[in-house]
Design an enzyme around this catalytic site. Structure first.
Site, PDB file in Angstrom:
ATOM      1  N   ASN A  17       0.836  -1.213   0.000  1.00  0.00           N
ATOM      2  CA  ASN A  17       0.000   0.000   0.000  1.00  0.00           C
ATOM      3  C   ASN A  17       0.865   1.254   0.000  1.00  0.00           C
ATOM      4  O   ASN A  17       0.538   2.243  -0.660  1.00  0.00           O
ATOM      5  CB  ASN A  17      -0.951  -0.010   1.200  1.00  0.00           C
ATOM      6  CG  ASN A  17      -2.172  -0.857   0.923  1.00  0.00           C
ATOM      7  OD1 ASN A  17      -3.031  -0.482   0.126  1.00  0.00           O
ATOM      8  ND2 ASN A  17      -2.244  -2.019   1.565  1.00  0.00           N
ATOM      9  N   MET A  93       1.462  -2.375  12.312  1.00  0.00           N
ATOM     10  CA  MET A  93       0.850  -3.350  13.221  1.00  0.00           C
ATOM     11  C   MET A  93       0.992  -2.985  14.698  1.00  0.00           C
ATOM     12  O   MET A  93       1.085  -3.873  15.549  1.00  0.00           O
ATOM     13  CB  MET A  93       1.466  -4.738  12.955  1.00  0.00           C
ATOM     14  CG  MET A  93       1.249  -5.243  11.537  1.00  0.00           C
ATOM     15  SD  MET A  93      -0.496  -5.349  11.087  1.00  0.00           S
ATOM     16  CE  MET A  93      -0.937  -6.867  11.928  1.00  0.00           C
ATOM     17  N   LEU A  96      -1.987   2.602  18.202  1.00  0.00           N
ATOM     18  CA  LEU A  96      -1.514   3.895  18.717  1.00  0.00           C
ATOM     19  C   LEU A  96      -2.404   4.337  19.877  1.00  0.00           C
ATOM     20  O   LEU A  96      -3.624   4.155  19.860  1.00  0.00           O
ATOM     21  CB  LEU A  96      -1.537   4.930  17.590  1.00  0.00           C
ATOM     22  CG  LEU A  96      -0.565   4.631  16.438  1.00  0.00           C
ATOM     23  CD1 LEU A  96      -0.840   5.536  15.243  1.00  0.00           C
ATOM     24  CD2 LEU A  96       0.893   4.757  16.898  1.00  0.00           C
ATOM     25  N   HIS A 112      -7.800  -0.705   5.952  1.00  0.00           N
ATOM     26  CA  HIS A 112      -8.119  -1.978   6.599  1.00  0.00           C
ATOM     27  C   HIS A 112      -8.789  -2.896   5.569  1.00  0.00           C
ATOM     28  O   HIS A 112      -9.651  -2.447   4.812  1.00  0.00           O
ATOM     29  CB  HIS A 112      -9.070  -1.726   7.779  1.00  0.00           C
ATOM     30  CG  HIS A 112      -9.400  -2.980   8.522  1.00  0.00           C
ATOM     31  ND1 HIS A 112      -8.508  -3.586   9.385  1.00  0.00           N
ATOM     32  CD2 HIS A 112     -10.506  -3.758   8.510  1.00  0.00           C
ATOM     33  CE1 HIS A 112      -9.066  -4.685   9.868  1.00  0.00           C
ATOM     34  NE2 HIS A 112     -10.274  -4.810   9.359  1.00  0.00           N
ATOM     35  N   GLU A 146      -9.965   3.638  19.447  1.00  0.00           N
ATOM     36  CA  GLU A 146     -10.550   2.300  19.329  1.00  0.00           C
ATOM     37  C   GLU A 146     -10.163   1.705  17.974  1.00  0.00           C
ATOM     38  O   GLU A 146     -10.337   2.353  16.927  1.00  0.00           O
ATOM     39  CB  GLU A 146     -12.081   2.403  19.441  1.00  0.00           C
ATOM     40  CG  GLU A 146     -12.744   1.057  19.583  1.00  0.00           C
ATOM     41  CD  GLU A 146     -14.269   1.169  19.540  1.00  0.00           C
ATOM     42  OE1 GLU A 146     -14.912   0.199  19.153  1.00  0.00           O
ATOM     43  OE2 GLU A 146     -14.796   2.255  19.869  1.00  0.00           O
ATOM     44  N   ASP A 148      -9.768   0.170  14.466  1.00  0.00           N
ATOM     45  CA  ASP A 148     -10.581  -0.025  13.242  1.00  0.00           C
ATOM     46  C   ASP A 148     -12.005   0.521  13.385  1.00  0.00           C
ATOM     47  O   ASP A 148     -12.950  -0.010  12.773  1.00  0.00           O
ATOM     48  CB  ASP A 148     -10.641  -1.522  12.848  1.00  0.00           C
ATOM     49  CG  ASP A 148      -9.257  -2.100  12.554  1.00  0.00           C
ATOM     50  OD1 ASP A 148      -8.370  -1.330  12.153  1.00  0.00           O
ATOM     51  OD2 ASP A 148      -9.069  -3.314  12.750  1.00  0.00           O
ATOM     52  N   GLU A 177      -7.362  -2.136  -2.496  1.00  0.00           N
ATOM     53  CA  GLU A 177      -6.672  -1.277  -1.518  1.00  0.00           C
ATOM     54  C   GLU A 177      -5.722  -0.327  -2.235  1.00  0.00           C
ATOM     55  O   GLU A 177      -5.617   0.852  -1.890  1.00  0.00           O
ATOM     56  CB  GLU A 177      -5.878  -2.128  -0.517  1.00  0.00           C
ATOM     57  CG  GLU A 177      -6.732  -2.977   0.399  1.00  0.00           C
ATOM     58  CD  GLU A 177      -5.889  -3.730   1.422  1.00  0.00           C
ATOM     59  OE1 GLU A 177      -4.970  -3.142   2.005  1.00  0.00           O
ATOM     60  OE2 GLU A 177      -6.160  -4.930   1.639  1.00  0.00           O
TER      61      GLU A 177
HETATM   62  C1  GRF Z   1      -3.100  -4.622   4.008  1.00  0.00           C
HETATM   63  O1  GRF Z   1      -4.033  -5.617   3.689  1.00  0.00           O
HETATM   64  C2  GRF Z   1      -3.729  -3.555   4.855  1.00  0.00           C
HETATM   65  O2  GRF Z   1      -5.074  -3.332   4.569  1.00  0.00           O
HETATM   66  C3  GRF Z   1      -3.602  -4.134   6.225  1.00  0.00           C
HETATM   67  O3  GRF Z   1      -2.352  -4.766   6.245  1.00  0.00           O
HETATM   68  C4  GRF Z   1      -1.998  -5.143   4.909  1.00  0.00           C
HETATM   69  C5  GRF Z   1      -0.690  -4.496   4.632  1.00  0.00           C
HETATM   70  O4  GRF Z   1      -0.170  -4.877   3.384  1.00  0.00           O
HETATM   71  N1  GRF Z   1      -3.769  -3.115   7.232  1.00  0.00           N
HETATM   72  P1  GRF Z   1       1.004  -4.054   2.727  1.00  0.00           P
HETATM   73  O5  GRF Z   1       2.142  -4.023   3.737  1.00  0.00           O
HETATM   74  O6  GRF Z   1       0.503  -2.687   2.428  1.00  0.00           O
HETATM   75  O7  GRF Z   1       1.374  -4.820   1.508  1.00  0.00           O
END
Ligand code: GRF
Length: 205
Positions: A17, A93, A96, A112, A146, A148, A177
């Site tokens: 992303n 991951m 915060l 997400h 909270e 997501d 995405e």
């Molecule tokens: C994606 O599916 C995003 O929506 C989620 O974690 C994944 C990250 O993938 N939060 P990348 O590192 O962007 O390839």
């Protein structure tokens, strides 16, 4: 065009992303630039992709700090040494804290891999398939303490197909995405979507 938004993209892993945002920012008329890619994992694959694209990177390894406050203090130090307008969480991951989020009002967004409020948290695709969902997708949303749960900026849907595995569905969602995140950032940068006092205002379609 007004000055471009300076983005900090926060990652923990492969960074696809992040890469989609970097690619989008190459267009002259895109209203943002990636000023910084920051990872909480020094071995995140996305760091190399960002460096190869000539983007400044930093890592703040959460394992090197004995408290969340100390880790977030270090994140803040790095972020505040760049002139960041918008923080884009992209597979970042770590949750915060309210304190940290409060330092960046209306300035932190996340992507997400589900149609929130369905399937917050992890393993979204396996859970959607197990439930017999006919539709899946992704959500770009404002980050609140909270997990997501913040206001939705935009969503993109895909069908869940007969015989889908979590990986097959994840790949179909991921393609969306990669379109959704740049689209959301473009809308914010162009002023068509405004984040105000914790809510999302859509000014024009
Ligand atoms: C994606 O599916 C995003 O929506 C989620 O974690 C994944 C990250 O993938 N939060 P990348 O590192 O962007 O390839």
């Amino acid at each position: 065009m007004a000055a471009k938004l300076n983005l900090a993209v926060l990652i923990s892993g492969r960074g696809s992303n992040m890469q989609a945002l970097i690619e989008a920012c190459k267009a002259d008329d895109f209203p943002a630039r990636v000023a910084l890619v920051l990872s909480n994992r020094p071995d995140a694959g996305g760091l190399q992709i960002a460096q190869d694209a000539g983007i400044q990177t930093a890592s703040v390894d959460h394992k090197a700090y004995d408290s969340k406050a100390a880790f977030e203090g270090a994140l803040q130090d790095v972020l505040s040494s760049h002139e960041i307008d918008l923080i884009c969480l992209a597979g970042f991951m770590r949750l915060l804290s309210a304190d940290f989020i409060g330092r960046w009002p209306d300035q932190i967004i996340n992507i997400h891999p589900s149609l929130l409020p369905a399937y917050k948290g992890l393993d979204t695709h396996a859970r959607a398939i197990a439930d017999g969902a006919v539709e899946a997708g992704c959500t770009v949303h404002v980050v609140i303490p909270e997990m997501d749960a913040g206001p939705v900026i935009l969503q993109k849907k895909v069908p869940v197909l007969a015989g889908d595995t979590p990986d097959a569905l994840a790949a179909r969602v991921l393609a969306q995405e990669h379109a959704a995140y740049p689209e959301a950032v473009r809308a914010i940068g162009d002023g068509r979507i405004r984040l105000v006092d914790g809510s999302v205002k859509i000014l024009e379609e």
